[in-house]
Write an enzyme that holds these catalytic residues in place. Sequence first.
Site, PDB file in Angstrom:
ATOM      1  N   ASN A   7      -0.143 -17.198 -20.475  1.00  0.00           N
ATOM      2  CA  ASN A   7       0.016 -15.925 -21.014  1.00  0.00           C
ATOM      3  C   ASN A   7      -0.685 -14.949 -19.928  1.00  0.00           C
ATOM      4  O   ASN A   7      -2.035 -14.910 -19.893  1.00  0.00           O
ATOM      5  CB  ASN A   7      -0.910 -15.925 -22.393  1.00  0.00           C
ATOM      6  N   ARG A  90       4.562 -16.230 -22.234  1.00  0.00           N
ATOM      7  CA  ARG A  90       4.682 -15.349 -23.159  1.00  0.00           C
ATOM      8  C   ARG A  90       5.004 -13.859 -22.325  1.00  0.00           C
ATOM      9  O   ARG A  90       4.339 -13.638 -21.438  1.00  0.00           O
ATOM     10  CB  ARG A  90       3.368 -15.158 -23.746  1.00  0.00           C
ATOM     11  N   HIS A 179       3.960  -8.222 -31.320  1.00  0.00           N
ATOM     12  CA  HIS A 179       3.388  -9.263 -32.240  1.00  0.00           C
ATOM     13  C   HIS A 179       4.638 -10.052 -32.755  1.00  0.00           C
ATOM     14  O   HIS A 179       4.319 -10.852 -33.883  1.00  0.00           O
ATOM     15  CB  HIS A 179       2.405  -9.174 -33.380  1.00  0.00           C
ATOM     16  N   ARG A 240      -7.748   1.070 -30.866  1.00  0.00           N
ATOM     17  CA  ARG A 240      -6.252   1.947 -30.817  1.00  0.00           C
ATOM     18  C   ARG A 240      -6.302   2.771 -32.091  1.00  0.00           C
ATOM     19  O   ARG A 240      -6.702   2.475 -33.192  1.00  0.00           O
ATOM     20  CB  ARG A 240      -4.904   0.884 -30.609  1.00  0.00           C
ATOM     21  N   GLU A 385       0.630 -18.386 -32.067  1.00  0.00           N
ATOM     22  CA  GLU A 385       1.891 -17.950 -31.331  1.00  0.00           C
ATOM     23  C   GLU A 385       2.199 -18.908 -30.024  1.00  0.00           C
ATOM     24  O   GLU A 385       3.264 -19.083 -29.955  1.00  0.00           O
ATOM     25  CB  GLU A 385       1.463 -16.368 -30.593  1.00  0.00           C
TER      26      GLU A 385
END
Length: 401
Positions: A7, A90, A179, A240, A385
């Site tokens: 990743n 990823r 996601h 965010r 994940e």
Amino acid sequence: MKVLIINAGSSSIKFQLFEMENESVIAKGNCEKIGLPGSFISYKAKGDELVEAASMPNHTEALKVLLDKLTHGKLAVIKSFDEIAAVGHRCVHGGWLYFESEFITDEVIKNLEETKEVSPLHASANIAGMVGCRNVMPNTPQVVVFDTAFHSTMPPEAYMYGIKYEDYKDYHVRKYGFHGTSHRFIMQETARVMGKKPEELKIISCHIGNGSSITAIKNGKCIDTTMGFTPLEGVMMGTRSGDIDPTVVSFLGKKKGLNAEEMVNYLNKQSGLLGISGKTNDMREINELVAQGDERAKLARDMMFYRIAKYVGAMLTVLNGADAIVFTAGVGENQEDLREYVMDKLAYVGVKFDRKKNATLPRGTIEELSTKDSAIKVFRIPTNEELLIARDTLKIAGLAK
Ligand code: AMP
């Protein structure tokens, strides 16, 4: 058979090495500060861990360092990297080009360069990880798994923005959703736990972490999600803002002397829990501040909970009711009062849950929170994940049994 999961961020590479016979992680870690002074690797294996300074001027050099850790020294878990059957990467954005995991070829890398237009930061970092890995392991099959892919089944009425149609056509401005790997994993786990096929279920997957998104899944497919063109849209998150009237961007930009790009940075990095509390984006620290009577931390938490509940309600309508609602990721898995807040708000549609069980969950287990007479099942399911990427990698590389 071993699969390495990569990743890659702009200055870091997180990695996990899986033994796929039993789907266990045999080594993991992070190369940090790549291309910056003070780069180092943290590495865990065999129940031990180390942190070591290492020269990592770019992603290729960082990958050499991590392969060296896997193969040499007292925490080595393999003799040579030939033991790695495949590498799974990823990738945050497949843009308008990729809707499924792909075997990495020169053409795929070239095409992904185009997605820099919609995802400048992430695409460059993800591509650097793929190119670096192909440099150091040219003969090992490599697969890319996209965060956006699962959301490609959204219908146009869900993914279109109410702007000029030509701007969608010319510039690919639409909702992509993120996601996706986590939401797909949650869908599969929920179906497994319920003894059904994903095709038989309507699921609301709530991935609530530092970044958060809520996805409506019908018959095994995403039909709507809260994140949009970028991961900024939707619920309020750690740093965010989530949904906001775009007029605020020009109004506040003028007041603060920030241009549009700087305002987007402000909405991504200085807002959310951090912006409201003025102290932290970390939910555990927010909890401590609330316990000490900090009003702004409490407001931040209240705002986040409220927006999550509001979107779960929206997804219930989108799906025409649901069979299961699932909480996952750092906050969703561990913050019992968030789950309680959302489930209390859903009493009107017949959600009933075991309050005591919800408040005393062990860490990291799959748990059903709803009672037998609940109209909708509610679960806490840890996401994974990396495992889904590893499974996809074996499949796409043609190595799955
Ligand atoms: P993630 O992005 O999934 O890694 O989630 C990170 C967020 O989960 C951070 O805000 C953490 O504070 C939060 N988190 C992790 N553990 C807990 C916990 N035990 N209780 C509440 N929040 C937690």
